[in-house]
Design an enzyme around this catalytic site. Structure first.
Site, PDB file in Angstrom:
ATOM      1  N   CYS A 113       5.685  10.411  -8.242  1.00  0.00           N
ATOM      2  CA  CYS A 113       5.374  11.438  -9.234  1.00  0.00           C
ATOM      3  C   CYS A 113       4.129  11.022 -10.009  1.00  0.00           C
ATOM      4  O   CYS A 113       4.124   9.974 -10.666  1.00  0.00           O
ATOM      5  CB  CYS A 113       6.544  11.647 -10.192  1.00  0.00           C
ATOM      6  SG  CYS A 113       6.135  12.891 -11.455  1.00  0.00           S
ATOM      7  N   HIS A 157       0.816  -1.226   0.000  1.00  0.00           N
ATOM      8  CA  HIS A 157       0.000   0.000   0.000  1.00  0.00           C
ATOM      9  C   HIS A 157       0.846   1.271   0.000  1.00  0.00           C
ATOM     10  O   HIS A 157       0.354   2.340   0.352  1.00  0.00           O
ATOM     11  CB  HIS A 157      -0.952   0.011   1.209  1.00  0.00           C
ATOM     12  CG  HIS A 157      -2.087  -0.965   1.081  1.00  0.00           C
ATOM     13  ND1 HIS A 157      -2.934  -1.297   2.124  1.00  0.00           N
ATOM     14  CD2 HIS A 157      -2.526  -1.684   0.016  1.00  0.00           C
ATOM     15  CE1 HIS A 157      -3.831  -2.184   1.705  1.00  0.00           C
ATOM     16  NE2 HIS A 157      -3.598  -2.433   0.441  1.00  0.00           N
TER      17      HIS A 157
HETATM   18  N1  APR Z   1      -1.993  -6.947  18.144  1.00  0.00           N
HETATM   19  C1  APR Z   1      -2.581  -7.618  17.133  1.00  0.00           C
HETATM   20  N2  APR Z   1      -3.647  -7.153  16.446  1.00  0.00           N
HETATM   21  C2  APR Z   1      -4.111  -5.929  16.793  1.00  0.00           C
HETATM   22  C3  APR Z   1      -3.555  -5.151  17.824  1.00  0.00           C
HETATM   23  C4  APR Z   1      -2.442  -5.712  18.527  1.00  0.00           C
HETATM   24  N3  APR Z   1      -1.838  -5.076  19.531  1.00  0.00           N
HETATM   25  N4  APR Z   1      -4.256  -3.998  17.927  1.00  0.00           N
HETATM   26  C5  APR Z   1      -5.204  -4.037  16.979  1.00  0.00           C
HETATM   27  N5  APR Z   1      -5.142  -5.212  16.302  1.00  0.00           N
HETATM   28  C6  APR Z   1      -5.964  -5.689  15.183  1.00  0.00           C
HETATM   29  C7  APR Z   1      -7.424  -5.262  15.261  1.00  0.00           C
HETATM   30  O1  APR Z   1      -8.161  -6.258  15.975  1.00  0.00           O
HETATM   31  C8  APR Z   1      -7.817  -5.222  13.775  1.00  0.00           C
HETATM   32  O2  APR Z   1      -8.294  -6.483  13.339  1.00  0.00           O
HETATM   33  O3  APR Z   1      -5.452  -5.070  14.026  1.00  0.00           O
HETATM   34  C9  APR Z   1      -6.490  -4.926  13.061  1.00  0.00           C
HETATM   35  C10 APR Z   1      -6.379  -3.511  12.480  1.00  0.00           C
HETATM   36  O4  APR Z   1      -7.345  -3.368  11.476  1.00  0.00           O
HETATM   37  P1  APR Z   1      -7.428  -2.048  10.577  1.00  0.00           P
HETATM   38  O5  APR Z   1      -7.375  -0.850  11.446  1.00  0.00           O
HETATM   39  O6  APR Z   1      -8.614  -2.226   9.670  1.00  0.00           O
HETATM   40  O7  APR Z   1      -6.075  -2.066   9.727  1.00  0.00           O
HETATM   41  P2  APR Z   1      -5.695  -2.904   8.441  1.00  0.00           P
HETATM   42  O8  APR Z   1      -6.391  -4.214   8.403  1.00  0.00           O
HETATM   43  O9  APR Z   1      -4.210  -2.919   8.371  1.00  0.00           O
HETATM   44  O10 APR Z   1      -6.259  -1.984   7.273  1.00  0.00           O
HETATM   45  C11 APR Z   1      -6.087  -2.368   5.949  1.00  0.00           C
HETATM   46  O11 APR Z   1      -7.076  -0.370   5.113  1.00  0.00           O
HETATM   47  O12 APR Z   1      -7.327   1.937   5.343  1.00  0.00           O
HETATM   48  C12 APR Z   1      -6.735   0.927   4.640  1.00  0.00           C
HETATM   49  O13 APR Z   1      -4.783   1.057   3.352  1.00  0.00           O
HETATM   50  C13 APR Z   1      -5.247   1.032   4.674  1.00  0.00           C
HETATM   51  O14 APR Z   1      -3.598  -0.724   4.824  1.00  0.00           O
HETATM   52  C14 APR Z   1      -4.812  -0.263   5.350  1.00  0.00           C
HETATM   53  C15 APR Z   1      -5.952  -1.206   5.040  1.00  0.00           C
END
Ligand code: APR
Length: 237
Positions: free
Chosen positions: A114, A106
């Site tokens: 650019c 990502h």
């Molecule tokens: N240890 C393990 N897991 C954790 C912890 C922790 N300490 N804290 C939070 N989590 C988990 C949450 O339970 C959740 O399932 O991490 C996950 C985070 O989810 P999101 O906030 O949705 O992040 P992510 O899945 O990386 O998002 C994907 O969405 O906005 C876009 O491009 C952006 O790369 C991102 C993509």
């Protein structure tokens, strides 16, 4: 030798103090993702979008890798077979921990893209709208972030390694964003074992053979220790 593919998301950086995307209220650092993470938002309000990523980039200076990043870097160093860490994160904590076999699907905060010629280059300070591209001269540099609706980086390479994977492990991601959310199914189709390490059950939990719930800084070092001790990608160690 066996192939291990690891997908990481915002949860692996949570214990380093970087907020996840879908926290309470569904806001990312006070913003709806549609307002800071789409091509439309960039076209409508470039100053807001650039400032948002400038702040995220600057914040990297005050965080450090945690035990989960460290453990994956150790696995990367010591695993003799093929390995690839695919991260959805735009922070640089995996590489600062020492991981090398790493791909940022990502994009990266510490990079500028650019919009005119497609060149990507390392970028550490603020990136005001209209900054000139050193490669082609166009005033078209933007944050090197894959916005919703844009194609993630290196999908062919990711699908290729998933097709050879003996083990696919997903760490700290909600499984809400495709194509990453589909990797578990692809890996399974090709016969890989599948393991999820996450704080809460994710949208994709049902697709994994096993889900372990807990904090990444606890679960990931335990899993890496077991894999290296057994010298096997099996998570049933
Ligand atoms: N240890 C393990 N897991 C954790 C912890 C922790 N300490 N804290 C939070 N989590 C988990 C949450 O339970 C959740 O399932 O991490 C996950 C985070 O989810 P999101 O906030 O949705 O992040 P992510 O899945 O990386 O998002 C994907 O969405 O906005 C876009 O491009 C952006 O790369 C991102 C993509």
């Amino acid at each position: 030798m066996h192939t291990i593919v690891i997908l990481t998301g915002a949860g692996i950086s949570a214990e380093s103090g970087i907020t996840t995307f879908r926290g309470p209220g569904g806001l990312w650092e006070g913003h709806r993702v549609e307002d800071v993470c789409t091509p439309e938002a960039l076209a409508r309000d470039p100053a807001l979008v650039h400032r948002f990523y400038d702040l995220r980039r600057a914040a990297l200076a005050s965080v450090a890798p945690n035990a989960a990043h460290d453990a994956l870097a150790r696995l990367d160093r010591e695993w003799g077979g093929e390995l690839l860490i695919v991260t959805q994160n735009v922070d640089d904590l995996h590489e600062r921990a020492g991981a090398v076999r790493l791909l940022h699907m990502h994009g990266e905060l510490r990079s500028a893209l650019c919009a005119a010629c497609g060149t990507r280059q390392a970028w550490t300070g603020a990136l005001p709208p209209g900054s000139a591209c050193p490669a082609c001269g166009a005033a078209a540099l933007r944050p090197d972030i894959v916005f919703f609706g844009e194609m993630p980086y290196q999908m062919e390479r990711i699908e290729d390694v998933l097709s050879r994977a003996d083990l696919f492990v997903s760490i700290g991601t909600s499984g809400a964003v495709y194509p990453a959310a589909g990797f578990v199914r692809l890996a399974r189709q090709h016969g890989a074992a599948t393991l999820e390490l996450n704080l809460d059950p994710s949208e994709g939990s049902a697709w994994f053979e096993e889900t372990r719930l807990g904090r990444a800084a606890t679960l990931v070092p335990e899993w890496v220790d077991a894999v290296l001790a057994a010298n096997s990608p099996s998570y049933r160690t």
